[in-house]
Design a protein around this motif. Structure first.
Motif, PDB file in Angstrom:
ATOM      1  N   VAL A   1     -38.755  20.967 -56.177  1.00  0.00           N
ATOM      2  CA  VAL A   1     -38.293  20.920 -54.784  1.00  0.00           C
ATOM      3  C   VAL A   1     -36.766  20.905 -54.756  1.00  0.00           C
ATOM      4  O   VAL A   1     -36.113  20.105 -55.437  1.00  0.00           O
ATOM      5  N   GLN A   2     -36.204  21.798 -53.914  1.00  0.00           N
ATOM      6  CA  GLN A   2     -34.754  21.941 -53.790  1.00  0.00           C
ATOM      7  C   GLN A   2     -34.249  21.238 -52.523  1.00  0.00           C
ATOM      8  O   GLN A   2     -35.010  21.008 -51.575  1.00  0.00           O
ATOM      9  N   PRO A   3     -32.959  20.902 -52.481  1.00  0.00           N
ATOM     10  CA  PRO A   3     -32.406  20.252 -51.276  1.00  0.00           C
ATOM     11  C   PRO A   3     -32.561  21.070 -50.014  1.00  0.00           C
ATOM     12  O   PRO A   3     -32.585  20.516 -48.911  1.00  0.00           O
ATOM     13  N   ASP A   4     -32.657  22.433 -50.140  1.00  0.00           N
ATOM     14  CA  ASP A   4     -32.785  23.277 -48.943  1.00  0.00           C
ATOM     15  C   ASP A   4     -34.241  23.416 -48.512  1.00  0.00           C
ATOM     16  O   ASP A   4     -34.584  24.316 -47.743  1.00  0.00           O
ATOM     17  N   GLN A   5     -35.140  22.560 -49.039  1.00  0.00           N
ATOM     18  CA  GLN A   5     -36.543  22.493 -48.669  1.00  0.00           C
ATOM     19  C   GLN A   5     -37.371  23.656 -49.234  1.00  0.00           C
ATOM     20  O   GLN A   5     -38.513  23.855 -48.810  1.00  0.00           O
TER      21      GLN A   5
END
Length: 247
Positions: free
Chosen positions: A237-241
């Motif tokens: 999972v990345q910070p940009d969702q």
């Protein structure tokens, strides 16, 4: 008359562990203050190598340790012992307020005794500059470097910004607190059931698709996503969702 068990044999003062442990056993015998001080210093000399091997890393600089070694109860009268072994009681370690166990393993009478020890470990850590509410996302501006006692709490110190910047606070924090592992948690990017974009690629190509999250997405951790064709994939999972697939 000196206790023959406590009187060092020829060369025993430099005999390392056994000389030290015999000294511990003899703390119950009458001793001059200077002898007691020498025994406490010998205990520090034994503890320091073990502590150095166990010190956490990952901070901005090596930790500076201070060790306070207590004394055995002066009323103790321990039976002679041919072999004494040190041990750490279950669930304890050389960190903060602790103790070392000493047990007789070869002697007419077996016994266990404990020596109190307090370990402090000073070094730079990230300390909050202002109050932060529960569930807030931490930024680099929230904390600054300051020297703290890493051993003041059992939870580990978050020694580098990469370990706490972008994380959520698990509870409200106050100025002056050193950031530790129990204070933060990964930021939630999406809930289970949400529609998320799955990304992946390699040299010279990039692909993307939309799928349904089967688990909640925590930034920096894996999440399971079902793609339109029914295939279930795992990605980071990345910070940009988005969810990044390893290809």
């Amino acid at each position: 008359m000196p206790d023959p068990f406590c009187t060092p044999r020829s060369g025993a003062r430099g005999a390392g562990w056994m000389g030290l442990l015999l000294a511990f056993v003899c703390l119950g015998s009458p001793a001059r203050a200077s002898e007691a001080q020498a025994l406490e210093q010998a205990a520090r000399d034994w503890i320091q190598p073990a502590l150095a091997a166990a010190l956490p890393t990952g901070g901005a600089a090596p930790l500076r340790t201070e060790v306070d070694v207590g004394s055995l109860d002066s009323r103790l009268r321990l039976a002679p012992c041919d072999k004494v072994e040190p041990f750490m009681p279950p669930g304890s370690r050389l960190w903060g307020r602790s103790r070392i166990g000493l047990r007789c393993v070869e002697g007419a009478r077996r016994w266990n005794v404990y020596l109190p020890v307090t370990v402090k470990a000073f070094g730079p850590a990230w300390v909050l500059k202002r109050a932060v509410g529960a569930g807030a996302t931490l930024t680099q501006e929230d904390a600054e470097l300051a020297e703290v006692d890493w051993a003041a709490h059992r939870a580990g110190v978050l020694g580098t910004p990469e370990r706490w910047v972008g994380m959520e606070t698990a509870f409200a924090l106050t100025p002056g607190q050193a950031l530790r592992e129990h204070m933060v948690r990964p930021m939630k990017a999406f809930e289970a059931g949400a529609q998320v974009r799955v990304m992946g690629g390699g040299e010279g190509f990039r692909i993307s698709a939309t799928g349904q999250a089967l688990t909640a997405g925590l930034v920096g951790q894996n999440a399971r996503v079902r793609l339109p064709g029914g295939k279930v994939v795992n990605g980071l999972v990345q910070p940009d969702q988005t969810v990044e697939l390893p290809l």
